[in-house]
Design a protein around this motif. Structure first.
Motif, mmCIF file in Angstrom:
data_model
loop_
_atom_site.group_PDB
_atom_site.id
_atom_site.type_symbol
_atom_site.label_atom_id
_atom_site.label_comp_id
_atom_site.label_asym_id
_atom_site.label_seq_id
_atom_site.Cartn_x
_atom_site.Cartn_y
_atom_site.Cartn_z
ATOM 1 N N LYS A 87 -28.459 -8.862 -9.551
ATOM 2 C CA LYS A 87 -27.425 -8.495 -10.512
ATOM 3 C C LYS A 87 -27.586 -7.010 -10.868
ATOM 4 C CE LYS A 87 -25.150 -10.410 -14.601
ATOM 5 N NZ LYS A 87 -25.243 -11.420 -15.672
ATOM 6 N N PRO A 88 -26.947 -6.132 -10.112
ATOM 7 C CA PRO A 88 -27.065 -4.701 -10.374
ATOM 8 C C PRO A 88 -26.661 -4.370 -11.802
ATOM 9 C CG PRO A 88 -26.020 -5.051 -8.243
ATOM 10 C CD PRO A 88 -26.095 -6.400 -8.920
ATOM 11 N N GLY A 89 -27.360 -3.419 -12.375
ATOM 12 C CA GLY A 89 -27.110 -3.040 -13.751
ATOM 13 C C GLY A 89 -28.099 -3.663 -14.705
ATOM 14 N N TYR A 90 -28.929 -4.558 -14.167
ATOM 15 C CA TYR A 90 -29.916 -5.226 -15.013
ATOM 16 C C TYR A 90 -31.329 -4.836 -14.599
ATOM 17 C CZ TYR A 90 -26.281 -8.104 -17.083
ATOM 18 O OH TYR A 90 -25.177 -8.538 -17.775
ATOM 19 N N ASN A 91 -31.481 -3.818 -13.835
ATOM 20 C CA ASN A 91 -32.778 -3.456 -13.291
ATOM 21 C C ASN A 91 -33.016 -1.957 -13.456
ATOM 22 O OD1 ASN A 91 -33.157 -6.171 -11.935
ATOM 23 N ND2 ASN A 91 -31.311 -5.430 -10.866
ATOM 24 N N VAL A 92 -34.263 -1.626 -13.784
ATOM 25 C CA VAL A 92 -34.657 -0.222 -13.855
ATOM 26 C C VAL A 92 -34.953 0.275 -12.442
ATOM 27 C CG1 VAL A 92 -36.303 1.421 -14.808
ATOM 28 C CG2 VAL A 92 -35.533 -0.533 -16.187
ATOM 29 N N TYR A 93 -35.699 -0.548 -11.695
ATOM 30 C CA TYR A 93 -35.917 -0.309 -10.268
ATOM 31 C C TYR A 93 -35.448 -1.545 -9.539
ATOM 32 C CZ TYR A 93 -38.611 3.879 -11.308
ATOM 33 O OH TYR A 93 -38.990 5.121 -11.726
ATOM 34 N N SER A 94 -35.046 -1.337 -8.332
ATOM 35 C CA SER A 94 -34.467 -2.469 -7.606
ATOM 36 C C SER A 94 -34.984 -2.500 -6.178
ATOM 37 C CB SER A 94 -32.934 -2.368 -7.608
ATOM 38 O OG SER A 94 -32.377 -3.390 -6.799
ATOM 39 N N GLY A 95 -35.225 -3.785 -5.692
ATOM 40 C CA GLY A 95 -35.633 -3.982 -4.313
ATOM 41 C C GLY A 95 -34.466 -4.164 -3.382
ATOM 42 N N LEU A 96 -33.250 -3.989 -3.912
ATOM 43 C CA LEU A 96 -32.055 -4.059 -3.070
ATOM 44 C C LEU A 96 -31.685 -2.661 -2.617
ATOM 45 C CD1 LEU A 96 -29.813 -6.645 -5.003
ATOM 46 C CD2 LEU A 96 -31.176 -7.020 -2.935
ATOM 47 N N PRO A 97 -31.227 -2.510 -1.429
ATOM 48 C CA PRO A 97 -31.033 -3.561 -0.400
ATOM 49 C C PRO A 97 -32.251 -3.742 0.483
ATOM 50 C CG PRO A 97 -30.056 -1.530 0.326
ATOM 51 C CD PRO A 97 -30.640 -1.228 -1.014
ATOM 52 N N SER A 122 -36.192 -4.556 0.473
ATOM 53 C CA SER A 122 -37.253 -5.038 -0.411
ATOM 54 C C SER A 122 -38.588 -4.364 -0.151
ATOM 55 C CB SER A 122 -37.398 -6.560 -0.253
ATOM 56 O OG SER A 122 -37.755 -6.887 1.078
ATOM 57 N N LYS A 123 -38.685 -3.528 0.888
ATOM 58 C CA LYS A 123 -39.938 -2.819 1.142
ATOM 59 C C LYS A 123 -40.127 -1.629 0.189
ATOM 60 C CE LYS A 123 -40.645 -3.939 6.024
ATOM 61 N NZ LYS A 123 -41.987 -4.510 5.823
ATOM 62 N N VAL A 124 -39.033 -1.204 -0.500
ATOM 63 C CA VAL A 124 -39.130 -0.086 -1.432
ATOM 64 C C VAL A 124 -38.492 -0.483 -2.748
ATOM 65 C CG1 VAL A 124 -39.187 1.698 0.362
ATOM 66 C CG2 VAL A 124 -36.997 0.884 -0.531
ATOM 67 N N CYS A 125 -38.968 0.125 -3.810
ATOM 68 C CA CYS A 125 -38.364 -0.044 -5.136
ATOM 69 C C CYS A 125 -37.684 1.276 -5.500
ATOM 70 C CB CYS A 125 -39.416 -0.391 -6.181
ATOM 71 S SG CYS A 125 -40.088 -2.050 -5.987
ATOM 72 N N GLN A 126 -36.372 1.247 -5.583
ATOM 73 C CA GLN A 126 -35.618 2.467 -5.842
ATOM 74 C C GLN A 126 -35.118 2.481 -7.279
ATOM 75 O OE1 GLN A 126 -33.115 3.831 -2.349
ATOM 76 N NE2 GLN A 126 -33.181 1.623 -1.948
ATOM 77 N N ARG A 127 -35.054 3.710 -7.810
ATOM 78 C CA ARG A 127 -34.558 3.863 -9.184
ATOM 79 C C ARG A 127 -33.099 3.439 -9.219
ATOM 80 N NH1 ARG A 127 -35.958 7.317 -13.685
ATOM 81 N NH2 ARG A 127 -35.095 6.248 -15.503
ATOM 82 N N ALA A 128 -32.809 2.566 -10.153
ATOM 83 C CA ALA A 128 -31.457 2.037 -10.273
ATOM 84 C C ALA A 128 -30.756 2.687 -11.448
ATOM 85 C CB ALA A 128 -31.492 0.533 -10.458
ATOM 86 N N CYS A 129 -29.419 2.701 -11.394
ATOM 87 C CA CYS A 129 -28.654 3.111 -12.560
ATOM 88 C C CYS A 129 -28.921 2.095 -13.657
ATOM 89 C CB CYS A 129 -27.163 3.161 -12.240
ATOM 90 S SG CYS A 129 -26.715 4.343 -10.945
ATOM 91 N N SER A 130 -29.282 2.613 -14.833
ATOM 92 C CA SER A 130 -29.667 1.675 -15.894
ATOM 93 C C SER A 130 -29.497 2.351 -17.242
ATOM 94 C CB SER A 130 -31.119 1.246 -15.699
ATOM 95 O OG SER A 130 -32.007 2.331 -15.970
ATOM 96 N N TRP A 131 -29.893 1.632 -18.243
ATOM 97 C CA TRP A 131 -29.857 2.109 -19.610
ATOM 98 C C TRP A 131 -30.973 3.095 -19.927
ATOM 99 C CZ3 TRP A 131 -31.045 -2.394 -17.458
ATOM 100 C CH2 TRP A 131 -32.370 -2.819 -17.551
ATOM 101 N N GLU A 132 -31.934 3.189 -19.032
ATOM 102 C CA GLU A 132 -33.081 4.045 -19.285
ATOM 103 C C GLU A 132 -32.684 5.523 -19.183
ATOM 104 O OE1 GLU A 132 -36.232 3.534 -20.049
ATOM 105 O OE2 GLU A 132 -36.241 1.349 -20.075
ATOM 106 N N ASN A 133 -33.292 6.354 -20.039
ATOM 107 C CA ASN A 133 -33.034 7.788 -20.017
ATOM 108 C C ASN A 133 -33.375 8.360 -18.642
ATOM 109 O OD1 ASN A 133 -32.421 10.382 -20.820
ATOM 110 N ND2 ASN A 133 -34.354 10.716 -21.875
ATOM 111 N N GLY A 134 -32.482 9.140 -18.130
ATOM 112 C CA GLY A 134 -32.670 9.713 -16.809
ATOM 113 C C GLY A 134 -31.942 8.954 -15.726
ATOM 114 N N ALA A 135 -31.414 7.769 -16.046
ATOM 115 C CA ALA A 135 -30.728 6.981 -15.015
ATOM 116 C C ALA A 135 -29.447 6.359 -15.540
ATOM 117 C CB ALA A 135 -31.657 5.896 -14.503
#
Length: 690
Positions: free
Chosen positions: A87-97, A99-112
């Protein structure tokens, strides 16, 4: 290594964090055969090296829970802040698409936060985030677009019912305004700033709850500038809730209440070269409400952050100009350009005028206005304004114009030079228009030589020859209309810019004239013994013009000479009439010779008795080769007793009735003395024997 539950476990082998928050550092696992382990804790995998144990899986950056089957076959099951992977938008980092990497996701956190902007798809920050137009930074929270100052309207006026009122408005498309009124007392303004972000609301990230983006602040600063001194008066406009529009107004605020200005105004008026600078600044900004999803379960706490706005400003100046335009001649006497130039005398109603050398260093020249006044003289007094023709307005891009005159006569051409605040200065030129100028010879007057007899002969020596022509020449229209009289002063025209001091030919001063004639010219022809000498026209000295005469002291008086003077009377248009006067010179008396008595055929006899007179003929020769004989008389008398005793007297014809020598000889061919003829240069031929 033995068998059992702890045979494969390695304490502090790794760091694994589960979604429930538990952290597992031990690898776990049990040994079920030599060098073989199984049931390793999640995040660890069995290896056979070192007698076999459970080894920590490779842990990608920002991965809480790595999972693997070998050192190369790994993935991240739970990234940092990854609450609902699918569910995009609910993650600070995401294993999508991947799963070998955790990428910074658009989120509520400052900077993203990626808002204002959009983040679509798997909402990976560095790939799927696009800031809205006019915004930048990792949060998209810094504005690059500026607001618009839509309305910037100021009014300055006097207290007395806006007698003098000036609008200073950005909508007028200029940045500097001018006024000549220094008694301004009130200031009013109306300000509106506007900003609307270009946001696609449908693409707003799902963690954004709401937002308010618009104008954050508006400020008005009025600065009074005098020379190097400045003073500011500041007013903040109230802007609320980041609305798209923010407006403020002020009505008839007393300048006397602007305390900071008092140090410059000193309770006085504005003065020339003062400047009021109107500065309006506007800054955009906004408040964004978002869901803080740092938990697994709703409801989420609503928090906010502010956007970094960008400012803009606009400046308008009101400058004071009390000085009218200037011509270069006023400040620099070496200036050679004409404030206004025109032909002094014209024969057609279309008058071309020229000008140059005008400038205005303050508000600038706005226009040239031409006022044409017909002049008239009352009771032969100075010329004064009778009526004005319709004014002609000329653009500042031009330096010449064609003006239309009406009836013939003298005119005052006034050019009024306006600056942009209606200060003005006037220059003028006096011109004459006459389409039918005529110089006439007055019939009952004549040209005459003072030294000559009525017959036209000078018979007495004189050291001068004086010719006079009193009242002979006239331009009746110019004289009777007083067209050459002085022009009455005008209070609108400064002396230095008036038509005077030989700036033109027809200035405001009277043009010296005699019955409309401004100059006389004279030519001379001399004839002597068949030789003719001509001296062409030249101007008579001014000292003699008003006297209507000319005196010559260089003429040689020679018997037999004929002198003809031709006088030319000229008006201001160059029109003229001519008259002449001639005289001949004969300073010597007639010649009487060969006087004798005749009796019969006897000549040169003597008389012995007065009785002989009845038988005698008196004969003589008389001649004058210059002027001829006008009168002949004789007398016979005796004077023995000291008083005359007349025996006879008579007047004889001058014997000059012929014009040619042959004619004379024919006429006197039977004369007792024969045809003894001679001719004079000017009075015909004479018979000299009497």
């Amino acid at each position: 290594m033995g068998y059992g539950s702890n045979a494969c476990n390695v304490n502090n082998e790794g760091y694994v964090k589960y979604k429930n928050g538990n952290v597992v550092r031990n690898s776990g696992g049990v040994c079920n055969a030599p060098f073989q382990c199984r049931n390793c804790n999640t995040g660890y995998y069995p290896v056979t090296s070192n007698n076999g144990y459970c080894k920590a899986c490779y842990k990608p950056v920002y991965c809480n829970l790595p999972v693997c089957t070998s050192s190369s076959n790994y993935w991240c099951e739970y990234c940092v802040g990854e609450y609902i992977r699918n569910k995009p938008g609910y993650n600070v980092y995401s294993g999508l698409p991947n799963s070998k990497v955790c990428q910074r996701a658009c989120s509520w956190e400052n900077g993203a936060r990626c808002f204002p902007g959009s983040c679509t798809g798997n909402m990976i920050l560095n790939r799927d985030c696009k800031c809205a137009r006019g915004f930048t930074s990792t949060n998209c929270a810094t504005a690059t677009a500026v607001p618009t100052i839509k309305i910037m309207h100021f009014k300055v006026s006097t207290q007395a019912n806006d007698t003098h009122m000036l609008i200073v408005d950005k909508a007028l498309g200029k940045v500097k305004f001018w006024t000549k009124y220094t008694d301004l007392a009130n200031i009013s303004y109306q300000i509106t700033a506007y900003y609307k972000p270009e946001i696609e609301h449908a693409k707003t990230p799902n963690y954004i709850h709401s937002y308010y983006i618009g104008i954050a602040e508006v400020k008005v600063v009025l600065t009074l500038i005098r020379d190097s001194a400045t003073a500011d008066w500041t007013r903040d406009v109230s802007c609320t809730n980041f609305n798209q529009y923010c407006s403020g107004s002020l009505r008839d605020y007393l300048i006397s209440n602007m305390h900071r200005w008092k140090t410059i105004l000193n309770n006085g008026k504005f003065k020339h070269a003062d400047i009021i600078r109107f500065r309006v600044s506007a800054k955009n900004g906004g408040k964004v409400m978002y869901q803080d999803r740092n938990s697994f379960n709703a409801p989420y706490q609503i928090r906010h952050y502010y956007l970094n706005g960008k400012s803009t400003y606009a400046t308008l100046d009101l400058a004071f100009d009390e000085v009218p335009p200037t011509h270069c001649f006023e400040n620099n006497k070496t200036c050679s350009t004409d404030a206004l130039k025109a032909d002094d005398f014209v024969t057609k109603p279309n008058l071309t005028v020229y000008w140059s050398g005008w400038y205005d260093v303050d508000s600038g020249i706005d226009r040239f206005e031409f006022n044409i006044y017909y002049l008239e003289s009352i009771n032969n007094g100075p010329l004064q304004y009778r009526n004005m023709l319709p004014a002609t307005i000329i653009d500042t891009k031009l330096n010449s114009a064609v003006l239309k005159l009406e009836e013939p006569g003298p005119y005052s051409i006034e050019m009024k030079v306006h600056d942009r605040v209606k200060n003005a200065k006037v220059t003028r030129r006096i011109i004459m228009y006459d389409n039918a100028s005529v110089v006439e010879l007055v019939g009952n007057k004549s040209c005459r030589i003072i030294q000559a007899q009525p017959s036209g002969w000078v018979n007495k020596f004189s050291d001068q020859i004086e010719i006079v022509w009193t009242g002979r020449f006239s331009n009746m229209r110019h004289n009777n209309g007083g067209w050459l009289n002085a022009v009455q002063d005008s209070e609108n025209v400064a002396k230095i810019l008036d038509d005077q001091n030989a700036r033109s030919i027809r200035t405001i001063e009277e043009m010296p004239n005699v019955y409309g004639i401004i100059r006389f010219e004279i030519a001379r022809t001399q004839e002597l013994f068949g030789t003719v000498d001509y001296k062409t026209f030249y101007r008579i000295p001014d000292d003699y013009v008003l006297l209507e005469k000319m005196v010559f002291t260089d003429l040689q008086l020679t018997d037999g000479k004929k002198v003809t003077y031709t006088i030319r009377g000229v008006d201001v248009f160059g029109e003229f009439a001519e008259d002449n006067s001639s005289f001949k010179i004969d300073l010597s008396p007639p010649v009487i010779e060969h006087v004798w008595l005749r009796k019969g055929n006897l000549i040169n006899i003597s008389m012995h008795d007065k009785l002989d007179l009845s038988d005698l003929i008196i004969e003589w020769e008389t001649l004058d080769i210059h002027s001829g004989i006008s009168e002949v008389s004789w007398t016979i008398f005796e004077n023995l007793t000291n008083h005359n005793v007349i025996y006879g007297q008579s007047y004889e014809q001058p014997q000059g009735e012929t014009k040619t020598l042959s004619g004379c000889r024919r006429k006197y061919r039977f004369h007792s003395g024969g045809p003894n003829c001679y001719c004079t240069p000017y009075n015909g031929c004479f018979h000299k024997h009497f």
